[in-house]
Structure formats: structure tokens, C-alpha cells
Design a protein around this motif. Structure first.
Motif, PDB file in Angstrom:
ATOM      1  N   TYR A   1      50.533 -72.860  75.949  1.00  0.00           N
ATOM      2  CA  TYR A   1      49.433 -72.594  75.022  1.00  0.00           C
ATOM      3  C   TYR A   1      48.505 -73.802  75.048  1.00  0.00           C
ATOM      4  O   TYR A   1      48.872 -74.892  74.601  1.00  0.00           O
ATOM      5  N   LYS A   2      47.292 -73.607  75.570  1.00  0.00           N
ATOM      6  CA  LYS A   2      46.360 -74.708  75.741  1.00  0.00           C
ATOM      7  C   LYS A   2      45.162 -74.559  74.815  1.00  0.00           C
ATOM      8  O   LYS A   2      44.875 -73.487  74.293  1.00  0.00           O
ATOM      9  N   GLY A   3      44.440 -75.665  74.654  1.00  0.00           N
ATOM     10  CA  GLY A   3      43.235 -75.659  73.844  1.00  0.00           C
ATOM     11  C   GLY A   3      42.888 -77.065  73.402  1.00  0.00           C
ATOM     12  O   GLY A   3      43.579 -78.033  73.732  1.00  0.00           O
ATOM     13  N   ALA A   4      41.805 -77.175  72.652  1.00  0.00           N
ATOM     14  CA  ALA A   4      41.361 -78.478  72.156  1.00  0.00           C
ATOM     15  C   ALA A   4      42.327 -78.995  71.097  1.00  0.00           C
ATOM     16  O   ALA A   4      42.878 -78.227  70.311  1.00  0.00           O
ATOM     17  N   ARG A   5      42.549 -80.325  71.089  1.00  0.00           N
ATOM     18  CA  ARG A   5      43.370 -80.969  70.066  1.00  0.00           C
ATOM     19  C   ARG A   5      42.468 -81.327  68.882  1.00  0.00           C
ATOM     20  O   ARG A   5      41.500 -82.064  69.040  1.00  0.00           O
ATOM     21  N   VAL A   6      42.805 -80.781  67.719  1.00  0.00           N
ATOM     22  CA  VAL A   6      41.960 -80.935  66.533  1.00  0.00           C
ATOM     23  C   VAL A   6      42.782 -81.532  65.403  1.00  0.00           C
ATOM     24  O   VAL A   6      43.908 -81.074  65.158  1.00  0.00           O
ATOM     25  N   PRO A   7      42.279 -82.550  64.687  1.00  0.00           N
ATOM     26  CA  PRO A   7      43.013 -83.080  63.539  1.00  0.00           C
ATOM     27  C   PRO A   7      43.243 -82.000  62.485  1.00  0.00           C
ATOM     28  O   PRO A   7      42.353 -81.194  62.206  1.00  0.00           O
ATOM     29  N   TRP A   8      44.444 -81.992  61.905  1.00  0.00           N
ATOM     30  CA  TRP A   8      44.774 -80.986  60.900  1.00  0.00           C
ATOM     31  C   TRP A   8      43.797 -81.032  59.734  1.00  0.00           C
ATOM     32  O   TRP A   8      43.383 -79.989  59.211  1.00  0.00           O
ATOM     33  N   GLN A   9      43.380 -82.215  59.322  1.00  0.00           N
ATOM     34  CA  GLN A   9      42.457 -82.338  58.209  1.00  0.00           C
ATOM     35  C   GLN A   9      41.130 -81.663  58.515  1.00  0.00           C
ATOM     36  O   GLN A   9      40.493 -81.073  57.649  1.00  0.00           O
ATOM     37  N   HIS A  10      40.722 -81.726  59.774  1.00  0.00           N
ATOM     38  CA  HIS A  10      39.484 -81.072  60.200  1.00  0.00           C
ATOM     39  C   HIS A  10      39.605 -79.561  60.031  1.00  0.00           C
ATOM     40  O   HIS A  10      38.646 -78.885  59.635  1.00  0.00           O
ATOM     41  N   VAL A  11      40.793 -79.028  60.330  1.00  0.00           N
ATOM     42  CA  VAL A  11      41.026 -77.593  60.175  1.00  0.00           C
ATOM     43  C   VAL A  11      40.936 -77.205  58.706  1.00  0.00           C
ATOM     44  O   VAL A  11      40.320 -76.192  58.345  1.00  0.00           O
TER      45      VAL A  11
END
Length: 251
Positions: A26-36
Motif C-alpha cells: 500500500y503506497k502513497g504520500a506520508r502525511v503527519p497524523w495531525q495534518h489529517v
């Protein structure tokens, strides 16, 4: 990817697949949880789908940004696939044998911040149609449990270890797979891949015709359809590579 009776588009097996077999990373951009959390409304614009995997280090993988088609896997309350974590990467494995044409599903186990309103329940209503459907893709009271550490069903992705390379065309492999097979010293020989897939050792993509090592034996061993890319195996003999999948700690 094709229209799904569960929701929108889904992923379907194009051939029979064995239990505990690797489907894809499962690939994709790494995003900070807080940003989500801060942009929760924008991540909820596609009802019934989630593209985010929390990998437990404060970041998530956003499959909608640079991800592959596996981001379209639908939720199932009795799924036939599950995600496992290895060195910060997420891999999708089958939980059981799957027939060609069957839709591949995982349990989203979604968790949302705040109260579960009627609007929220409707947004994440489940339509998987399984006999034990719980009616929702939501689960739990903490962050998402999409990435697996529960082995109560007996599934453990295989632990693969290359013990020796006695020649350019032969390797000795240890292959341990709970409930399916356990080979302490198995001979694998160099061949051409008969279909697209993934290297069991490094998880790199393998294309039809690529040089790969495959298990030798008559009758064929249980893991006869597995392969290890030639480029993933060091050239020196002796003790080589051992890459067991690691599981995250329970929350």
C-alpha cells in the motif's frame, strides 16, 4: 479495478490466490497524523472510501496521493485480506484462498474524532452483504486498526530467510508460514517469472519473464508459486539475508 457490488469501484482477483499470499504494497504520500485531523473534512469528500493507513509513528500513508490501485479495496466485515506492517511499509496479504473474480476486501476499522452522529453513521454505512455484517465501517475508540497485529485467525505472513547461495543458479531458503508450511532448508532454482507478482524477500515488484528463484521439488512444495527476485539476493555465499515481517505493537 472494476465496478463493485459493495461500493463504487473495487479490486478483483484475476486468478486464484492462495492463503497468506502477498497482494501488493500500500503506497502513497506520508502525511503527519495531525495534518489529517486538521483537514478531516477534505479527507472525507469521497463517501465510503478511505485511503489512509496509520502506521503508528505519527504519520499516515495517503493512498490518494501517489498510491496504486489497491487504494480502491473496499471494506468487508468478513474480509479476505489484511494489512501488515514491515519497517514502516504496509503490505496487503490474503487471509484465505481466493477464487478468480472474487472481490478483495479488508476491514477498514475506521475511527473518527468526536461523537458518532447519524450523519457520520450514514456516511460510513457498510454494504458488504456478509452474513455477519456489522452495518458500519467504523470500529473502536482510538486510531484506525487497519494495520494488523491480531494473529488469532492463525495467519502470519511468511518469514523468509536466504541461508546460502551455493551457485549462481541455486539458493537455500528457510520459509516459515504458520498453519501452511515450514521449510528449514529448501532448494530454490533460477527461472523466469511466469506471472507478475512480488519478491517474497524484498517485496520489490516482479514482472513476467524477470529472473527469479523458485522452490524446487517433486511433487511441487506448498509454496511453489512464491518467488525471490535474483537482484534481491546477495552474490556471496554463506549467511545472507533474513527478512521476517514485523508486526506493530498493540495500541
Amino acid at each position: 479495478m472494476q465496478p463493485s457490488p459493495i461500493h463504487g469501484k473495487g479490486i478483483f482477483a484475476n486468478q486464484d490466490i492462495g492463503r497468506a499470499e502477498l497482494i501488493s504494497e500500500y503506497k502513497g504520500a506520508r502525511v503527519p497524523w495531525q495534518h489529517v485531523v486538521q483537514r478531516a473534512s477534505s479527507y472525507g469528500k469521497i463517501p465510503g472510501h478511505t485511503f489512509l493507513f496509520d502506521i503508528g509513528d505519527g504519520t499516515v500513508i495517503d493512498g490518494a496521493r501517489g498510491g496504486s490501485s489497491v487504494r480502491w479495496m473496499n471494506h468487508g466485515c468478513e474480509p479476505n485480506c489484511k494489512a501488515y506492517l514491515s519497517d514502516g511499509r504496509v503490505f496487503i496479504y490474503t487471509l484465505r484462498d481466493i477464487k478468480s473474480g472474487e472481490e478483495l476486501t479488508i476491514d477498514y476499522g475506521l475511527v473518527v474524532e468526536g461523537p458518532r452522529t447519524d450523519e457520520l453513521r450514514e456516511l460510513y454505512r457498510c454494504h458488504c452483504g456478509s452474513p455477519n455484517c456489522r452495518g458500519t465501517m467504523l470500529a473502536g475508540t482510538s486510531r484506525s486498526k487497519q494495520v494488523g497485529n491480531d494473529t488469532s485467525n492463525g495467519l502470519r505472513p511468511p518469514e523468509v530467510c536466504v541461508l546460502e547461495r551455493p551457485s549462481a543458479t541455486t539458493i537455500i531458503v528457510a520459509w516459515r508460514e504458520a498453519g501452511r508450511c515450514n521449510y528449514g532448508e529448501q532448494v530454490w532454482i533460477l527461472k523466469k517469472a511466469v506471472r507478475d507478482g512480488y519478491c517474497a524477500l524484498s517485496h520489490v515488484r516482479v514482472k513476467t519473464g524477470d529472473p527469479v528463484f523458485m522452490p524446487r521439488g517433486t511433487p511441487p512444495p506448498i509454496n511453489h508459486d512464491a518467488c525471490i527476485a535474483e537482484k534481491a539476493v546477495p552474490n556471496l555465499p554463506g549467511s545472507l539475508a533474513c527478512l521476517p515481517l514485523r508486526r506493530p505493537n498493540a495500541d
